[in-house]
Design a protein around this motif. Structure first.
Motif, short mmCIF file in Angstrom:
data_model
loop_
_atom_site.label_atom_id
_atom_site.label_comp_id
_atom_site.label_asym_id
_atom_site.label_seq_id
_atom_site.Cartn_x
_atom_site.Cartn_y
_atom_site.Cartn_z
N LYS A 128 42.43 16.53 54.44
CA LYS A 128 42.08 17.49 55.50
C LYS A 128 42.71 17.11 56.83
O LYS A 128 43.22 17.96 57.57
N ASN A 129 42.68 15.81 57.13
CA ASN A 129 43.26 15.37 58.40
C ASN A 129 44.77 15.56 58.43
O ASN A 129 45.34 15.87 59.48
N GLY A 131 46.23 17.99 56.96
CA GLY A 131 46.37 19.43 57.20
C GLY A 131 46.25 19.78 58.67
O GLY A 131 47.08 20.51 59.21
N LEU A 145 48.08 27.30 56.49
CA LEU A 145 47.69 25.93 56.14
C LEU A 145 46.91 25.93 54.83
O LEU A 145 47.16 25.11 53.94
N SER A 146 45.95 26.84 54.69
CA SER A 146 45.17 26.94 53.46
C SER A 146 46.07 27.15 52.25
O SER A 146 45.78 26.66 51.16
N TYR A 220 47.29 22.14 46.33
CA TYR A 220 47.23 22.50 47.75
C TYR A 220 47.07 21.23 48.59
O TYR A 220 46.36 20.30 48.20
N LEU A 222 45.54 20.63 51.48
CA LEU A 222 44.21 20.38 52.05
C LEU A 222 43.23 19.79 51.04
O LEU A 222 42.39 18.96 51.38
N SER A 223 43.32 20.22 49.78
CA SER A 223 42.37 19.79 48.76
C SER A 223 42.97 18.80 47.78
O SER A 223 42.24 18.12 47.06
N ILE A 234 37.62 25.20 56.95
CA ILE A 234 38.42 24.32 57.79
C ILE A 234 37.92 24.34 59.23
O ILE A 234 37.89 23.31 59.91
N TYR A 237 35.12 21.98 60.08
CA TYR A 237 35.59 20.60 59.97
C TYR A 237 36.30 20.19 61.26
O TYR A 237 36.06 19.11 61.80
#
Length: 310
Positions: A128-129, A131, A145-146, A220, A222-223, A234, A237
Motif C-alpha cells: 500500500k505504501n 502505491g 493506482l487501483s 495488482y 496495491l494488493s 485506499i 488508509y
C-alpha cells in the motif's frame, strides 16, 4: 411528454454507446438534480426556467462545477429530444452563474509536507505504501493506482504504463429504477490521453527493481494479488497515514494536485505536465495549476521595482 420521460428515453438511447461509469454519472445527475426539479415539466422548457433551476442548485450549496455538469446534461438531452421531436426547447441559453463563495483554491501539500510523507512511506515499505508513494511520484489518479499491475511497470525501460482504471459506480436496478446497487468496474483509462506512459523517478526505479523479480506481473501492485484494492479502501488508509504524521487533512486526489503544483513551481513546461497527468488538453492544466502564488508575485514586483528610498 414530461421531462422525466425524456430523461429515461435518453438514458436508454445512450446506454449502448457509453461506459457504465458514464451512465452511472448521468443517472445520478438525473436522480439527484434534474429529476427532482424538472421532472414534471411538460412539452416545453424556457431559458427562464433553466435559470431558476441553476439558482436552486446554487442555493442548495452545490458548486458551479457540479451545476454546469447538470446543465450540460440537460442541454444534451434536450437537443436529442428536439431532434427526435419529443420535446420543444431552444437550448441557446445565456445563463448567469452566481459568484461562488468557494474560491476553488486547490488544497496541496508543501514540499516539506510531501517529504515528510515520502520519508515515512519509504521507511515503512508495504504494498500500500508503495502505491501511495507511486502517486506522489507520478500524479496518477486513484482509480489508475487501483488498476496498476506489476506487469505495467517496465524497470528496464524505467516506465509505468497506465492501462486500466478501477472505480465503484452506482447503477439503477433495471427492473426498478428507484433501487440502486454498486458495482466495481475495471475498464480502460478515462480517455485516450489517460492511457499513457510515465517515467520512473529514481526512488521508484530502485523500489520496483528490487521487488519485480519476486512478484507476478498479473498481480495488482496495491494488493500483490489478483484481486485489486478499490479506491474507497485506499482513501481512509491515506487519511490514517497523514493523521499519524500530524499533517493537515488532504484528500487523496490532493496528492495528484500536489504533484502537478510542485512540477509547475519547479518551472516544468505545462505541455509535459499535462501529458504526465493524462489531461485531454493543455487548457485543463493551465486553468488548474498555472497561476502565480503570492511569493511569485512578490518576487516579480521586487525585481521590477528596486527601492529608491535610502
Amino acid at each position: 411528454m414530461k421531462l422525466q420521460e425524456v430523461f429515461e428515453l435518453f438514458l436508454k438511447y445512450k446506454k449502448p454507446y457509453i461506459k457504465l461509469s458514464s451512465l452511472s454519472v448521468y443517472e445520478q445527475q438525473i436522480d439527484k438534480y434534474l429529476g427532482p426539479e424538472l421532472a414534471e415539466i411538460e412539452d416545453e422548457i424556457h431559458e427562464v426556467r433553466v435559470q431558476e433551476f441553476l439558482l436552486s442548485l446554487h442555493n442548495k450549496g452545490l458548486s458551479n462545477r457540479t451545476i454546469k455538469a447538470s446543465i450540460v446534461l440537460l442541454k444534451t438531452t434536450l437537443k436529442w429530444a428536439n431532434k427526435n421531436k419529443l420535446f420543444i426547447a431552444n437550448t441557446d441559453w445565456t445563463l448567469e452563474y452566481p459568484k461562488s463563495d468557494n474560491n476553488n483554491k486547490i488544497s496541496v501539500y508543501s514540499d516539506d509536507q510531501i517529504n515528510r510523507v515520502l520519508n515515512f512511506l519509504i521507511d515503512n515499505l508495504s504494498f500500500k505504501n508503495i502505491g501511495v508513494l507511486t502517486v506522489f511520484h507520478t500524479g496518477m489518479r486513484i482509480g489508475e493506482l487501483s488498476g496498476l499491475r506489476w506487469g505495467d511497470v517496465d524497470v528496464d525501460l524505467g516506465i509505468i504504463s497506465i492501462n486500466r482504471n478501477i472505480q465503484r459506480v452506482m447503477l439503477r436496478d433495471e427492473s426498478d429504477i428507484t433501487k440502486k446497487s454498486s458495482k466495481v468496474l475495471i475498464q480502460s483509462p478515462k480517455s485516450q490521453c489517460s492511457k499513457r506512459e510515465i517515467p520512473l523517478t529514481p526512488d521508484l526505479q530502485i523500489i520496483y527493481s528490487r521487488l519485480k523479480p519476486f512478484v507476478s506481473g498479473d498481480n495488482y501492485v496495491l494488493s500483490n494479488s489478483k484481486k485489486p484494492i478499490e479506491p474507497r479502501a485506499i482513501r481512509p488508509y491515506f487519511d490514517a497515514v497523514t493523521k499519524y504524521l500530524n499533517l493537515p487533512h488532504l484528500k487523496f486526489h490532493g496528492i495528484r494536485h500536489s504533484f502537478a503544483t510542485k512540477l509547475i513551481r519547479d518551472k516544468a513546461d505545462v505541455k509535459t505536465v499535462s501529458t504526465l497527468l493524462g489531461h485531454s488538453n493543455v487548457g485543463i492544466t493551465m486553468n488548474l495549476y498555472v497561476h502565480p502564488d503570492f511569493e511569485q508575485k512578490q518576487k516579480i514586483l521586487n525585481s521590477s521595482f528596486k527601492s529608491l528610498i535610502s
